[in-house]
Design an enzyme around this catalytic site. Structure first.
Site, short mmCIF file in Angstrom:
data_model
loop_
_atom_site.label_atom_id
_atom_site.label_comp_id
_atom_site.label_asym_id
_atom_site.label_seq_id
_atom_site.Cartn_x
_atom_site.Cartn_y
_atom_site.Cartn_z
N GLY A 75 19.81 9.78 -17.78
CA GLY A 75 20.95 8.87 -17.82
C GLY A 75 21.76 9.09 -19.08
O GLY A 75 21.28 9.72 -20.02
N GLU B 76 14.71 18.88 -11.68
CA GLU B 76 15.35 18.74 -10.36
C GLU B 76 16.48 19.74 -10.13
O GLU B 76 16.93 19.90 -9.01
CB GLU B 76 15.88 17.30 -10.19
CG GLU B 76 17.02 16.87 -11.10
CD GLU B 76 16.58 16.36 -12.47
OE1 GLU B 76 15.54 16.82 -12.98
OE2 GLU B 76 17.29 15.52 -13.06
N ASP C 257 27.51 13.96 11.91
CA ASP C 257 26.85 12.66 11.80
C ASP C 257 26.93 11.85 13.10
O ASP C 257 25.92 11.35 13.58
CB ASP C 257 27.47 11.85 10.65
CG ASP C 257 27.47 12.64 9.36
OD1 ASP C 257 26.65 13.58 9.26
OD2 ASP C 257 28.28 12.35 8.47
N CYS D 240 14.05 13.26 -19.02
CA CYS D 240 15.12 13.11 -20.01
C CYS D 240 15.19 11.66 -20.51
O CYS D 240 14.28 11.19 -21.16
CB CYS D 240 16.43 13.61 -19.41
SG CYS D 240 17.66 13.95 -20.66
N TYR D 241 16.24 10.91 -20.18
CA TYR D 241 16.30 9.51 -20.61
C TYR D 241 15.05 8.76 -20.15
O TYR D 241 14.53 7.91 -20.85
CB TYR D 241 17.55 8.82 -20.06
CG TYR D 241 17.72 7.41 -20.59
CD1 TYR D 241 18.36 7.17 -21.78
CD2 TYR D 241 17.18 6.32 -19.89
CE1 TYR D 241 18.48 5.88 -22.29
CE2 TYR D 241 17.28 5.03 -20.38
CZ TYR D 241 17.94 4.82 -21.59
OH TYR D 241 18.05 3.55 -22.08
N HIS E 72 15.31 19.03 -17.18
CA HIS E 72 15.56 18.53 -15.82
C HIS E 72 14.88 19.42 -14.78
O HIS E 72 15.41 20.47 -14.44
CB HIS E 72 17.07 18.47 -15.56
CG HIS E 72 17.72 17.35 -16.30
ND1 HIS E 72 17.92 16.11 -15.76
CD2 HIS E 72 18.19 17.28 -17.57
CE1 HIS E 72 18.50 15.32 -16.65
NE2 HIS E 72 18.67 16.02 -17.76
N LYS F 228 22.56 14.72 4.07
CA LYS F 228 23.23 15.54 5.08
C LYS F 228 22.34 16.66 5.63
O LYS F 228 22.30 16.89 6.84
CB LYS F 228 24.48 16.15 4.45
CG LYS F 228 25.41 16.79 5.44
CD LYS F 228 26.33 15.77 6.02
CE LYS F 228 27.37 16.35 6.91
NZ LYS F 228 28.30 15.30 7.36
#
Ligand code: XMP
Length: 517
Positions: free
Chosen positions: A55, A174, A230, A82-83, A172, A372
């Site tokens: 963050g 991710e 969708d 991180c944060y 990070h 998605k």
């Protein structure tokens, strides 16, 4: 119940990527904003482990976000990123300081001790690539923790307390620039938290069908079908759950691309045997759009007329109790706003907001939990054709916003449709459709002089655009090779009457938008 992981969002730009990585390994997870997470909500969610996101705030500031203190006494594994690492360390009695040595981008960590998080991925003594983005850093650890990896800018790049199953990483995991990041997250969710990884689209389909049946009972559902991914997946899924209690309405505004309306009818009416009302409302739409050139005015007319036509059709079939919508998870995640204040409206994207209240219907939104790419996987699982589930996004107002700054006529729509179809065919033939986010032709409000055979021509100029993107928020123009562009321009000019010049749009977003208007 399937295993679940809770992601506490502290407002990082990449929090959604944590969720994507976790789900890719078959584990269901949700993102909850830090200010809505309490010990009680955690207990109610019943996760097998918790991930604290990064963050923009600083733990050293006053009144900055924290995890609920009780989280650390619940016996749950926690991974702070991180944060998230910094707040965990600070909340457990360690020290975090602002540092002059900021680290952004690619960095290397030295693995200096073993821990359960690195098991099977990183060996002691190895130097590993990671992606960092931080100013603050941890400078003293709480009791029970030890340093397991260090970098030049972050002496506490990774810390671990194997006993309590608490882990913190300054980098990070991710993002793809941390090559082993996904594996580290998988180790956390599977080995440390004990998740089995049985959340698949097949399992989702079964549970969702049961949920739809329970929600709808013997009620009637109406679904606006656009031919996009969708709404197509929503229709196929709900039909599988409740069969003929579902009616789909396809409002053809006359602004679709070549062959699209036929494909919708073929797939849904003929193949899936879904009750489908195909309304050809092109005269109505084109009549109302006559003489209109302003992009926002066109959008408003199309949006309002769409709702009017849809409502009239719903009444014709005797109404419905539920309206099905293809709302996705990114639309539902409550974002953590640090800036506050309204953002500027660049374009008023057309949607059918307001319809359920107006028609007094309840909503069925079976895709609310999916990203998605998961919707696409579900679509394949349901047997929808690949070209439908892999389709590029297409804007609600259709080709109306691809004839910019000029009146929309059937003649112009015809020219644009033909050119657009050739363009997409060439892209498919070159095997590029799936690497491109969106590709389309734009009929420009300008005629240019050309020479064909021995004669002078005075015809339209056409722009072609192709962009790569991950979410449509930012985009880069696609770098076609020149042979591709030459072949494309000669095909379009030779095969489409009315076009004598083709230009390629080399604008990224920002500063351009993806559509021209
Ligand atoms: P822009 O042009 O704003 O587009 O960069 C971002 C994405 O949104 C689509 N788009 C629309 N979609 N109604 C829609 O449903 C609209 O009015 C609209 N305008 C743009 C665009 O195609 C791209 O995917």
């Amino acid at each position: 119940m399937t295993d679940r992981i809770l992601i506490v969002d502290f407002g990082s730009q990449v929090t959604q990527l944590i969720a994507r990585r976790v789900r890719e390994t078959g584990v269901y997870c949700e993102i909850h904003p830090f200010n809505k997470v309490t010990e009680d909500t955690i207990r109610a969610f019943d996760p097998k482990g918790v991930i604290l996101s990064g963050g923009p705030a600083s733990v050293t500031g006053t009144d900055t976000p924290r995890a609920p203190q009780g989280l650390f006494g619940m016996g749950l594994p926690v991974l702070g990123i991180c944060y998230g690492q910094q707040t965990m360390v600070a909340q457990l009695g360690g020290v975090v300081e602002s540092s002059d040595h900021r680290e952004f981008g690619r960095a290397f960590v030295d693995v200096n001790a073993a821990c359960a998080l690195f098991e099977g991925t990183w060996a002691v003594g190895a130097r590993e690539q990671v992606w960092m983005s931080h100013g603050d850093r941890v400078t003293a650890l709480p009791a029970g923790f030890s340093v397991v990896a260090q970098s030049e800018g972050a002496p506490y790049a990774a810390v671990a307390d194997d006993e309590r199953k608490f882990y913190g990483v300054q980098f990070h995991p991710e993002v793809v620039h941390t090559p082993h990041g996904a594996q580290l997250l998988k180790t956390f969710t599977h080995s440390i938290c004990g998740c089995v990884g049985d959340w698949t689209m097949d399992a989702f389909r079964e549970t969702e069908i049961a949920k739809i049946r329970a929600q709808v009972g013997s009620g009637r559902v109406i679904c606006g079908l656009s031919g996009g991914v969708d709404s197509s997946v929503v229709a196929a899924l709900i039909h599988e759950a409740i069969g003929d209690q579902l009616t789909c309405v396809y409002v053809d505004h006359g602004l679709m691309r070549q062959g699209e309306s036929e494909q919708v009818t073929r797939v849904f009416r003929d193949q899936f045997k879904i009750n489908l009302v195909h309304v050809d409302a092109s005269d109505l739409f084109l009549g109302l759009l006559a003489g209109k050139t302003d992009p926002e005015e066109k959008r408003k007319i199309i949006g309002k007329t769409f709702i009017d036509v849809f409502e009239a059709e719903a009444q014709k079939i005797g109404g419905a109790d539920f309206l099905a919508q293809g709302t996705l998870y990114p639309d539902v995640i409550e974002s953590v706003s640090f800036t506050g204040g309204p953002s500027v409206t660049i374009k008023s994207h057309h949607n059918v907001g307001g319809l359920p209240e107006r028609m007094n219907m309840k909503l069925v939104e079976p895709l609310r939990e999916l990203f998605k790419d998961e919707v696409r996987a579900l679509g394949r699982e349901l047997g929808l054709p690949d070209e439908m589930v892999g389709r590029h996004p297409f804007p609600g107002p259709g080709l109306a916003i691809r004839i910019p700054g000029q009146e929309i006529t059937r003649e112009k729509l015809d020219i644009l449709r033909k050119a657009d179809a050739i363009y997409l065919e060439e892209i498919r033939n070159a095997g590029l459709y799936d690497v491109i986010w969106q590709a389309f032709a734009v009929l420009l409000p300008v005629r240019t002089v050309g020479v064909m055979g021995d004669g002078r021509t005075y015809d339209y100029a056409l722009a072609v655009r192709a962009v790569t993107s991950t979410d449509g928020m930012t985009a880069d123009y696609y770098h076609f090779d020149h042979q591709f562009l030459s072949r494309l321009s000669s095909r379009i000019i030779n095969e489409v009457r009315g076009v004598n010049r083709v230009v390629y749009d080399i604008t990224s977003k920002p500063p351009g938008t993806i559509e021209w208007e």
